[in-house]
Scaffold this motif. Structure first.
Motif, PDB file in Angstrom:
ATOM      1  N   LEU A   2      -0.875   1.335   1.320  1.00  0.00           N
ATOM      2  CA  LEU A   2       0.383   1.934   0.864  1.00  0.00           C
ATOM      3  C   LEU A   2       0.436   3.346   0.603  1.00  0.00           C
ATOM      4  O   LEU A   2       1.112   4.255   1.099  1.00  0.00           O
ATOM      5  CB  LEU A   2       0.752   1.170  -0.421  1.00  0.00           C
ATOM      6  CG  LEU A   2       2.107   1.482  -1.185  1.00  0.00           C
ATOM      7  CD1 LEU A   2       3.258   1.273   0.036  1.00  0.00           C
ATOM      8  CD2 LEU A   2       2.328   1.060  -2.338  1.00  0.00           C
ATOM      9  N   ALA A   3      -0.672   3.811   0.025  1.00  0.00           N
ATOM     10  CA  ALA A   3      -0.854   5.304  -0.366  1.00  0.00           C
ATOM     11  C   ALA A   3      -0.871   6.004   0.853  1.00  0.00           C
ATOM     12  O   ALA A   3      -0.398   7.172   1.137  1.00  0.00           O
ATOM     13  CB  ALA A   3      -1.764   5.503  -1.560  1.00  0.00           C
ATOM     14  N   GLY A   4      -1.917   5.678   1.950  1.00  0.00           N
ATOM     15  CA  GLY A   4      -2.009   6.287   3.082  1.00  0.00           C
ATOM     16  C   GLY A   4      -1.026   6.208   4.170  1.00  0.00           C
ATOM     17  O   GLY A   4      -0.753   7.184   4.846  1.00  0.00           O
ATOM     18  N   ASP A   5       0.083   5.092   4.006  1.00  0.00           N
ATOM     19  CA  ASP A   5       1.127   5.097   4.687  1.00  0.00           C
ATOM     20  C   ASP A   5       2.153   5.874   4.309  1.00  0.00           C
ATOM     21  O   ASP A   5       3.128   6.423   5.103  1.00  0.00           O
ATOM     22  CB  ASP A   5       1.701   3.611   4.696  1.00  0.00           C
ATOM     23  CG  ASP A   5       0.745   2.781   5.455  1.00  0.00           C
ATOM     24  OD1 ASP A   5      -0.171   3.094   6.067  1.00  0.00           O
ATOM     25  OD2 ASP A   5       0.898   1.343   5.273  1.00  0.00           O
ATOM     26  N   PHE A   6       2.234   6.535   3.048  1.00  0.00           N
ATOM     27  CA  PHE A   6       3.125   7.551   2.520  1.00  0.00           C
ATOM     28  C   PHE A   6       2.356   8.745   1.690  1.00  0.00           C
ATOM     29  O   PHE A   6       2.623   8.890   0.708  1.00  0.00           O
ATOM     30  CB  PHE A   6       4.037   6.844   1.365  1.00  0.00           C
ATOM     31  CG  PHE A   6       5.190   5.742   2.236  1.00  0.00           C
ATOM     32  CD1 PHE A   6       6.009   6.070   2.696  1.00  0.00           C
ATOM     33  CD2 PHE A   6       4.426   4.326   2.039  1.00  0.00           C
ATOM     34  CE1 PHE A   6       6.835   4.988   3.244  1.00  0.00           C
ATOM     35  CE2 PHE A   6       5.305   3.254   2.868  1.00  0.00           C
ATOM     36  CZ  PHE A   6       6.440   3.505   3.125  1.00  0.00           C
ATOM     37  N   GLU A  59       2.616  11.883   1.870  1.00  0.00           N
ATOM     38  CA  GLU A  59       3.238  12.856   1.322  1.00  0.00           C
ATOM     39  C   GLU A  59       4.213  12.531  -0.116  1.00  0.00           C
ATOM     40  O   GLU A  59       4.961  13.342  -0.559  1.00  0.00           O
ATOM     41  CB  GLU A  59       4.436  13.546   2.123  1.00  0.00           C
ATOM     42  CG  GLU A  59       5.509  12.646   2.664  1.00  0.00           C
ATOM     43  CD  GLU A  59       5.088  11.242   3.797  1.00  0.00           C
ATOM     44  OE1 GLU A  59       6.187  10.569   4.206  1.00  0.00           O
ATOM     45  OE2 GLU A  59       4.014  11.483   4.323  1.00  0.00           O
ATOM     46  N   HIS A  60       4.147  11.358  -0.670  1.00  0.00           N
ATOM     47  CA  HIS A  60       4.799  10.870  -1.588  1.00  0.00           C
ATOM     48  C   HIS A  60       3.770  10.241  -2.695  1.00  0.00           C
ATOM     49  O   HIS A  60       2.793   9.771  -2.378  1.00  0.00           O
ATOM     50  CB  HIS A  60       5.924   9.797  -1.345  1.00  0.00           C
ATOM     51  CG  HIS A  60       6.775  10.302  -0.345  1.00  0.00           C
ATOM     52  ND1 HIS A  60       7.995  10.921  -0.800  1.00  0.00           N
ATOM     53  CD2 HIS A  60       6.907   9.943   1.011  1.00  0.00           C
ATOM     54  CE1 HIS A  60       8.611  10.968   0.312  1.00  0.00           C
ATOM     55  NE2 HIS A  60       8.118  10.559   1.211  1.00  0.00           N
ATOM     56  N   LYS A  61       4.251  10.368  -3.992  1.00  0.00           N
ATOM     57  CA  LYS A  61       3.271   9.610  -4.923  1.00  0.00           C
ATOM     58  C   LYS A  61       3.811   8.181  -5.022  1.00  0.00           C
ATOM     59  O   LYS A  61       5.215   8.051  -5.427  1.00  0.00           O
ATOM     60  CB  LYS A  61       3.691  10.387  -6.470  1.00  0.00           C
ATOM     61  CG  LYS A  61       3.110  12.011  -6.412  1.00  0.00           C
ATOM     62  CD  LYS A  61       3.458  12.548  -7.809  1.00  0.00           C
ATOM     63  CE  LYS A  61       4.997  12.717  -7.831  1.00  0.00           C
ATOM     64  NZ  LYS A  61       5.410  13.623  -9.051  1.00  0.00           N
ATOM     65  N   VAL A  62       3.111   7.279  -4.508  1.00  0.00           N
ATOM     66  CA  VAL A  62       3.332   5.967  -4.591  1.00  0.00           C
ATOM     67  C   VAL A  62       2.554   5.193  -5.471  1.00  0.00           C
ATOM     68  O   VAL A  62       1.512   5.555  -5.852  1.00  0.00           O
ATOM     69  CB  VAL A  62       3.564   5.191  -3.326  1.00  0.00           C
ATOM     70  CG1 VAL A  62       4.214   6.035  -2.188  1.00  0.00           C
ATOM     71  CG2 VAL A  62       2.217   5.434  -2.761  1.00  0.00           C
ATOM     72  N   ILE A  63       3.297   4.111  -6.271  1.00  0.00           N
ATOM     73  CA  ILE A  63       2.734   3.250  -7.046  1.00  0.00           C
ATOM     74  C   ILE A  63       2.898   1.888  -6.715  1.00  0.00           C
ATOM     75  O   ILE A  63       3.946   1.569  -6.404  1.00  0.00           O
ATOM     76  CB  ILE A  63       3.226   3.191  -8.545  1.00  0.00           C
ATOM     77  CG1 ILE A  63       3.285   4.941  -9.011  1.00  0.00           C
ATOM     78  CG2 ILE A  63       2.547   2.457  -9.640  1.00  0.00           C
ATOM     79  CD1 ILE A  63       3.678   5.262 -10.307  1.00  0.00           C
ATOM     80  N   ASN A  64       1.621   0.989  -6.628  1.00  0.00           N
ATOM     81  CA  ASN A  64       1.813  -0.272  -6.113  1.00  0.00           C
ATOM     82  C   ASN A  64       1.882  -1.302  -7.444  1.00  0.00           C
ATOM     83  O   ASN A  64       0.955  -1.200  -8.026  1.00  0.00           O
ATOM     84  CB  ASN A  64       0.849  -0.848  -4.911  1.00  0.00           C
ATOM     85  CG  ASN A  64       1.128  -2.059  -4.448  1.00  0.00           C
ATOM     86  OD1 ASN A  64       1.697  -2.847  -5.188  1.00  0.00           O
ATOM     87  ND2 ASN A  64       0.692  -2.312  -3.435  1.00  0.00           N
ATOM     88  N   ARG A  65       2.959  -1.954  -7.590  1.00  0.00           N
ATOM     89  CA  ARG A  65       3.060  -2.784  -8.695  1.00  0.00           C
ATOM     90  C   ARG A  65       3.577  -4.211  -8.158  1.00  0.00           C
ATOM     91  O   ARG A  65       4.509  -4.996  -8.766  1.00  0.00           O
ATOM     92  CB  ARG A  65       4.126  -2.312  -9.734  1.00  0.00           C
ATOM     93  CG  ARG A  65       3.381  -1.160 -10.470  1.00  0.00           C
ATOM     94  CD  ARG A  65       2.109  -1.559 -11.049  1.00  0.00           C
ATOM     95  NE  ARG A  65       1.341  -0.228 -11.726  1.00  0.00           N
ATOM     96  CZ  ARG A  65       0.373   0.347 -11.297  1.00  0.00           C
ATOM     97  NH1 ARG A  65      -0.045  -0.144 -10.065  1.00  0.00           N
ATOM     98  NH2 ARG A  65      -0.200   1.200 -12.127  1.00  0.00           N
ATOM     99  N   GLY A  66       2.907  -4.763  -7.097  1.00  0.00           N
ATOM    100  CA  GLY A  66       3.344  -6.090  -6.558  1.00  0.00           C
ATOM    101  C   GLY A  66       2.325  -7.015  -7.585  1.00  0.00           C
ATOM    102  O   GLY A  66       1.289  -6.824  -7.813  1.00  0.00           O
ATOM    103  N   PHE A  67       2.901  -7.910  -7.548  1.00  0.00           N
ATOM    104  CA  PHE A  67       2.138  -9.303  -8.290  1.00  0.00           C
ATOM    105  C   PHE A  67       2.565 -10.648  -7.391  1.00  0.00           C
ATOM    106  O   PHE A  67       3.853 -10.895  -7.295  1.00  0.00           O
ATOM    107  CB  PHE A  67       2.419  -9.429  -9.586  1.00  0.00           C
ATOM    108  CG  PHE A  67       3.837  -9.196 -10.028  1.00  0.00           C
ATOM    109  CD1 PHE A  67       4.633 -10.469 -10.939  1.00  0.00           C
ATOM    110  CD2 PHE A  67       4.360  -8.108 -10.156  1.00  0.00           C
ATOM    111  CE1 PHE A  67       5.790 -10.396 -11.213  1.00  0.00           C
ATOM    112  CE2 PHE A  67       5.829  -7.941 -10.527  1.00  0.00           C
ATOM    113  CZ  PHE A  67       6.544  -9.051 -11.094  1.00  0.00           C
ATOM    114  N   GLY A  68       1.584 -10.944  -6.462  1.00  0.00           N
ATOM    115  CA  GLY A  68       1.637 -12.235  -5.715  1.00  0.00           C
ATOM    116  C   GLY A  68       2.433 -13.258  -6.191  1.00  0.00           C
ATOM    117  O   GLY A  68       2.021 -13.974  -7.345  1.00  0.00           O
ATOM    118  N   GLY A  69       3.254 -13.904  -5.526  1.00  0.00           N
ATOM    119  CA  GLY A  69       3.912 -15.277  -5.945  1.00  0.00           C
ATOM    120  C   GLY A  69       5.026 -15.055  -6.754  1.00  0.00           C
ATOM    121  O   GLY A  69       5.913 -16.008  -7.148  1.00  0.00           O
TER     122      GLY A  69
END
Length: 181
Positions: free
Chosen positions: A79-83, A85-95
């Motif tokens: 995710l961070a490498g895909d964006f 130029e942006h400050k990205v935060i991954n807050r996914g939780f599976g299921g």
């Protein structure tokens, strides 16, 4: 001649036009629905607490883009490498289901004061038997919750992807679609 709604590209495939039509219908029908109260606190407590502990040690920047939702977000390791130029935060939780995202928004979305929230949830809701109208109502509840505290935050929804899952057909009626996550 076939009637194509205004604003719909006539070159779109029939399934895409049907999806657009269903979405338009839902936008007019769903406002009367209430958000589901199906999220349970302990269900994802470990994952959410782990995010909070990590944030306490190394607080993420405010004003970034928060991605949240089910496994399609949680497992997005690039995710961070895909964006970049942006400050990205991954807050996914599976299921998780959309109602879970609503339930935990005060802990994994609101504190970051993001300029944008991208939601990738709903597949698991459909797999659990919720109607598209209920998923939309839950998403609307999330939007209301975010807007109440962060009125300038933009919100985007990643579409639900339905596929015929051969490995899951035994638990469903033949030919019933299953979401991919």
């Amino acid at each position: 001649p076939r009637m194509i709604p205004p604003g719909v590209n006539p070159a779109m495939s029939l399934p895409v036009r049907r999806a657009v039509l269903v979405l338009l219908v839902l936008l007019f029908v769903a406002p009367g629905l209430k958000a589901a109260d199906t999220a349970t606190a302990p269900r994802f407590e470990k994952e959410i607490a782990a995010y909070e502990a990590a944030d306490a040690k190394n607080p993420p920047p405010t004003g970034g883009i928060v991605f949240t939702g089910s496994s399609s977000i949680r497992l997005w390791k690039t995710l961070a490498g895909d964006f970049p130029e942006h400050k990205v935060i991954n807050r996914g939780f599976g299921g998780c289901q959309m109602s879970d995202v609503v339930y935990y928004a005060d802990r994994i979305l609101i504190p970051y004061k993001p300029r944008m929230v991208i939601v990738g949830a709903g597949n698991n809701d459909i797999n659990a038997g919720k109607s598209p109208q209920q998923v939309l109502a839950d998403f609307q509840a999330l939007v209301e919750k975010i807007r109440a505290q962060l009125p300038d935050t933009r919100i985007a929804f990643l579409s639900i992807i339905l596929v015929l899952a051969a490995g899951r057909r035994s638990r469903r009626s033949p030919g019933r679609p299953s979401s991919s996550c």
